[in-house]
Design a protein around this motif. Structure first.
Motif, mmCIF file in Angstrom:
data_model
loop_
_atom_site.group_PDB
_atom_site.id
_atom_site.type_symbol
_atom_site.label_atom_id
_atom_site.label_comp_id
_atom_site.label_asym_id
_atom_site.label_seq_id
_atom_site.Cartn_x
_atom_site.Cartn_y
_atom_site.Cartn_z
ATOM 1 N N TYR A 11 -7.733 4.678 0.005
ATOM 2 C CA TYR A 11 -8.711 3.908 0.772
ATOM 3 C C TYR A 11 -10.053 3.824 0.052
ATOM 4 O O TYR A 11 -10.682 2.763 0.010
ATOM 5 C CB TYR A 11 -8.916 4.513 2.160
ATOM 6 N N LEU B 9 -3.284 1.337 5.437
ATOM 7 C CA LEU B 9 -2.773 1.760 4.135
ATOM 8 C C LEU B 9 -1.614 2.736 4.307
ATOM 9 O O LEU B 9 -1.683 3.663 5.114
ATOM 10 C CB LEU B 9 -3.908 2.407 3.331
ATOM 11 N N ASN C 105 -2.176 -3.332 4.368
ATOM 12 C CA ASN C 105 -3.070 -3.991 3.415
ATOM 13 C C ASN C 105 -2.911 -3.461 1.999
ATOM 14 O O ASN C 105 -3.294 -4.128 1.033
ATOM 15 C CB ASN C 105 -4.537 -3.807 3.825
ATOM 16 N N ALA C 106 -2.401 -2.249 1.861
ATOM 17 C CA ALA C 106 -2.269 -1.646 0.535
ATOM 18 C C ALA C 106 -1.322 -0.452 0.607
ATOM 19 O O ALA C 106 -1.051 0.078 1.688
ATOM 20 C CB ALA C 106 -3.631 -1.206 0.010
ATOM 21 N N CYS D 76 -8.573 -1.660 6.904
ATOM 22 C CA CYS D 76 -7.489 -1.485 5.937
ATOM 23 C C CYS D 76 -6.424 -0.572 6.514
ATOM 24 O O CYS D 76 -6.679 0.606 6.776
ATOM 25 C CB CYS D 76 -8.041 -0.900 4.635
ATOM 26 N N TYR E 44 -9.684 1.381 -2.707
ATOM 27 C CA TYR E 44 -9.546 0.043 -2.134
ATOM 28 C C TYR E 44 -10.885 -0.482 -1.631
ATOM 29 O O TYR E 44 -11.267 -1.625 -1.889
ATOM 30 C CB TYR E 44 -8.530 0.105 -0.992
ATOM 31 N N GLY F 229 -3.740 9.128 0.870
ATOM 32 C CA GLY F 229 -4.247 7.936 1.534
ATOM 33 C C GLY F 229 -5.753 7.805 1.472
ATOM 34 O O GLY F 229 -6.281 6.701 1.296
#
Length: 347
Positions: free
Chosen positions: A321, A10, A79-80, A8, A324, A317
Motif C-alpha cells: 500500500y 489490495l 486495485n493491486a 485501494c 502504491y 500488504g
C-alpha cells in the motif's frame, strides 16, 4: 480494476518460508489476514524446503479465497496485488510469485514486489486501534529464525542496516537450544513458556564479545550444548528436573545480548525510538525488557500486535500500500512481469 474512488483494495501474499498467508487491506487497514501453517515439518525438527514449496501449492488458492471471503470483497474489486519477492526459500517464494503474477495479469492490476525484511519493520504502520506508529527516524530490531538486524529507519524506504548477526540468527539460537533440551520444533516459543516458571540466573552463560553493533550466537549455542551434555552425564534426569531454570537462563542471556546492542545503538545514533519485528519479537522476555527500558531509559518502544510478528501477509500488504500510494499517478510502473523471486535480498 476499481477506479471509482481513491481507496485501494489490495491483496497481499506471503510465502517466504513455511507459512502460506494472504491478506486484504483497504488502504493501511487490514480487513483479513489468513495464515495456513505447515505442521509436516515438526517431525523433521525444522523446515524442509521441498515439502514447504509443495504445501504452498496446495494452500495458496484456499488461503487467498478465504482472505477475500473474510474481507467480503470480490477479486474484481482489487486495485493491486503485493507479494513477497524475497528473501526466503526459493521454492516457496516461486509459488507466491507465480500466483501473484498470474492473478495480476488476469485482472490487469498493478503487481508490487515486497522485501520481507522491510515488511517486518513497516508492519508498525498498519492502522490498528490501540497501537502507536513510530515517527522517523527510529531504530528497528528485526529478530527471527533467519535474521537478526538493527536497522536505522529514516523514511518508509530509506533504511540502513547498522548491525547484524555474523553467523546464526537469534531465532535459530532459541530453536537449537530447545532441541538440545528435547523440546519439539519450533522450540523457541516453548523456551519462552518454560522461562516464565524458572530462575533466569540459575545457570549463567557467557555473552559473546562482538565488535560494534553486530551479533553472534553460534558460540552461545555451543556453550549450551556442552553445558547440557556435562550435566546429563552427571545426572541423567537433569533436564527434566531443571527445565524451567535452564530455559529461563538461556532466555535471560539471549535477551541480554539483544538489549546490550540496542543500548549501544541508541547511544551511537542518539535515536531512542525502538521498534521490533519478526517472529522472535513475540517473545515475552524481550517485550518485558523493552517495556522496562521505556520506563528506565526514556525510550519510546513499539511492540507489534502478535499476529503481525510471525510471517503474515498483513505486513506485506502495508508495504504494498505504501508503494502504491506513493505512485498513484503512475501505477503502471508496478506492472512488471520481469519481477522474480530472490532467496537473498538486501534491505
Amino acid at each position: 480494476m476499481n477506479t471509482t474512488s481513491t481507496n485501494c483494495y489490495l491483496l497481499a501474499i506471503e510465502s517466504s518460508c513455511d507459512d502460506t498467508a494472504a491478506a486484504i487491506l483497504l488502504n493501511d487497514k487490514v480487513l483479513s489476514n489468513v495464515v495456513a501453517t505447515q505442521e509436516i515439518h515438526e517431525q523433521y525438527g525444522g523446515v524442509v524446503p521441498e515439502l514447504a514449496s509443495r504445501a504452498h501449492q496446495q494452500n495458496i488458492v484456499p488461503v487467498v479465497t478465504a482472505a477475500l471471503r473474510q474481507a467480503n470483497i470480490d477479486k474484481n474489486e482489487l486495485n493491486a496485488i503485493a507479494f513477497t519477492s524475497g528473501p526466503g526459500l526459493l521454492g516457496s517464494l516461486l509459488v507466491g510469485t507465480s500466483f501473484a503474477k498470474s492473478l495480476a495479469l488476469g485482472l490487469n492490476i498493478p503487481l508490487i514486489d515486497v522485501n520481507h525484511m522491510q515488511a517486518h519493520i513497516l508492519a508498525h504502520f498498519i492502522d490498528e486501534e490501540g497501537y502507536d506508529k513510530p515517527t522517523f527516524p527510529f531504530l528497528a530490531m528485526t529478530i527471527s529464525g533467519g535474521h537478526t538486524q538493527i536497522v536505522r529507519v529514516d523514511d518508509y524506504f530509506r533504511m540502513s542496516v547498522i548491525g547484524e548477526t555474523i553467523d546464526d540468527a537469534v531465532g535459530e539460537a532459541f530453536d537449537k537450544s530447545a532441541k538440545l533440551l528435547g523440546l519439539p520444533y519450533p522450540g523457541g516459543p516453548l523456551i519462552d513458556q518454560w522461562a516464565a516458571k524458572g530462575n533466569p540466573k540459575a545457570f549463567p552463560f557467557t555473552k559473546p564479545r562482538v565488535d560494534g553493533l553486530n551479533f553472534s550466537f553460534s558460540g552461545l549455542k555451543t556453550q549450551i550444548m556442552y553445558f547440557v551434555q556435562k550435566q546429563v552425564q552427571q545426572n541423567p534426569d537433569f533436564v527434566s528436573q531443571h527445565l524451567a531454570d535452564v530455559c529461563a537462563s538461556i532466555q535471560y542471556t539471549i535477551v541480554g545480548i539483544l538489549m546490550d546492542k540496542l543500548k549501544k545503538a541508541v547511544k551511537q545514533t542518539g535515536i531512542n525510538q525502538i521498534a521490533i519485528g519478526g517472529g522472535v519479537s513475540a517473545n515475552k522476555g524481550i517485550r518485558e525488557a523493552l517495556t522496562q527500558a521505556e520506563k528506565n531509559l526514556g525510550w519510546k518502544t513499539f511492540l507489534p500486535k502478535f499476529e503481525y510478528t510471525t510471517d503474515n501477509a498483513g505486513m506485506i500488504g502495508i508495504v504494498g500500500y505504501l508503494k502504491y500510494s506513493q505512485e498513484l499517478k503512475d501505477k503502471n510502473n508496478y506492472i512488471d512481469t520481469g519481477i522474480h523471486a530472490q532467496s537473498r535480498l538486501k534491505l
